[in-house]
Design an enzyme around this catalytic site. Structure first.
Site, PDB file in Angstrom:
ATOM      1  N   CYS A  69       0.613  -1.193  -0.155  1.00  0.00           N
ATOM      2  CA  CYS A  69      -0.051   0.717  -0.025  1.00  0.00           C
ATOM      3  C   CYS A  69       0.336   1.179   0.126  1.00  0.00           C
ATOM      4  CB  CYS A  69      -0.861   0.334   1.202  1.00  0.00           C
ATOM      5  SG  CYS A  69      -2.016   1.376   1.071  1.00  0.00           S
ATOM      6  N   HIS A 113      -3.215  -5.563   0.932  1.00  0.00           N
ATOM      7  CA  HIS A 113      -2.519  -5.534   2.251  1.00  0.00           C
ATOM      8  C   HIS A 113      -2.497  -7.318   3.014  1.00  0.00           C
ATOM      9  CE1 HIS A 113      -1.902  -1.759   4.106  1.00  0.00           C
ATOM     10  NE2 HIS A 113      -3.016  -1.579   3.432  1.00  0.00           N
ATOM     11  N   GLU A 144      -0.374  -8.502   5.018  1.00  0.00           N
ATOM     12  CA  GLU A 144      -0.081  -8.958   6.294  1.00  0.00           C
ATOM     13  C   GLU A 144      -1.726  -8.805   7.178  1.00  0.00           C
ATOM     14  OE1 GLU A 144      -0.699  -4.481   6.022  1.00  0.00           O
ATOM     15  OE2 GLU A 144      -0.256  -6.024   4.944  1.00  0.00           O
TER      16      GLU A 144
END
Length: 234
Positions: free
Chosen positions: A87, A196, A198
């Site tokens: 991002c 994202h 994660e």
């Protein structure tokens, strides 16, 4: 010995701790790196996390791209070290000219947050090696400036050289040209994407799947893949 993966914290980073947790879950050692330092502490790979570095002043990622730590990151990336930009980290990679093109305000002028389907276009990088080419995955997305742009010559080169790592599937959430969600460099060690990964690494906290709510783990493979690549280098 487990690989050591650095996570850079800029003023305004929001997802640095999430990236560190993903790295730990993948079996590597996360190492905190500070934006004002000139020391990578001997890490084997680097993650530039999401957030709003330096408040997104000028352009998202523009100030972070010239921060002291990025001098070291650029040198390491050019020498072949795996670098993942997530991002805002993708925006930093573009502003630092480690990846081509630019990222602008979403086409609808609104911040978008959704579980986003992606098509894996390139699985020959340090960060995508655990995916199958053409595989559809689901990764959370949250951005206001995720519209990928590039001139026609650059777009043709990205297509022709297989440098598009991910495309949006089903919905293009931000108006990115050619549905581009993520890129890789020619060497395959630098990858940037707007979604994202994660946030899709742990049961109970990822996207919904047909099997169960919040059970999506597609993001974990970004990190486990990199760990395997790094282990082969030892």
């Amino acid at each position: 010995m487990a690989p050591r993966i650095g996570v850079v914290t800029f003023p305004g980073s929001l997802d640095d701790r999430d990236a560190q947790r993903a790295i730990r879950l993948a079996g590597a050692e996360p190492v905190a790196l500070w934006h004002a330092a000139h020391d990578l502490h001997g890490v084997d790979a680097i993650v530039l996390p999401g957030g709003f570095s330096y408040g997104d002043y000028l352009r998202p990622g523009a100030i972070a791209a010239i921060s002291p730590i990025m001098t070291e990151v650029i040198t390491a990336a050019n020498a072949g070290m795996p670098v993942l930009g997530i991002c805002n980290g993708f925006q930093v990679l573009v502003e630092a000219h480690l990846l081509p093109g630019g990222l602008i305000r979403n086409a609808n002028q609104q911040f978008v947050r959704r579980d986003q389907r992606l098509i894996v276009e390139n699985n020959r990088t340090a960060w995508t090696s655990e995916f199958a080419e053409g595989e559809e995955i689901v990764i959370p997305l949250k951005n206001g400036d995720g519209g990928y742009i590039a001139n026609n010559e650059t777009l043709k080169r990205l297509e022709g050289e297989g440098l598009i790592a991910f495309r949006y599937s089903g919905v293009n959430p931000n108006g990115s040209l050619a549905d581009i969600a993520g890129l890789t460099n020619e060497r395959g060690n630098v990858v940037g994407l707007m979604p994202h990964p994660e946030h899709a690494v742990e049961p109970g906290f990822g996207p919904d799947t047909p099997q169960a709510m919040r059970s999506g783990l597609d993001g974990l493979r970004f990190f486990t893949g990199a760990v395997k690549v790094l282990a082969q280098r030892v």
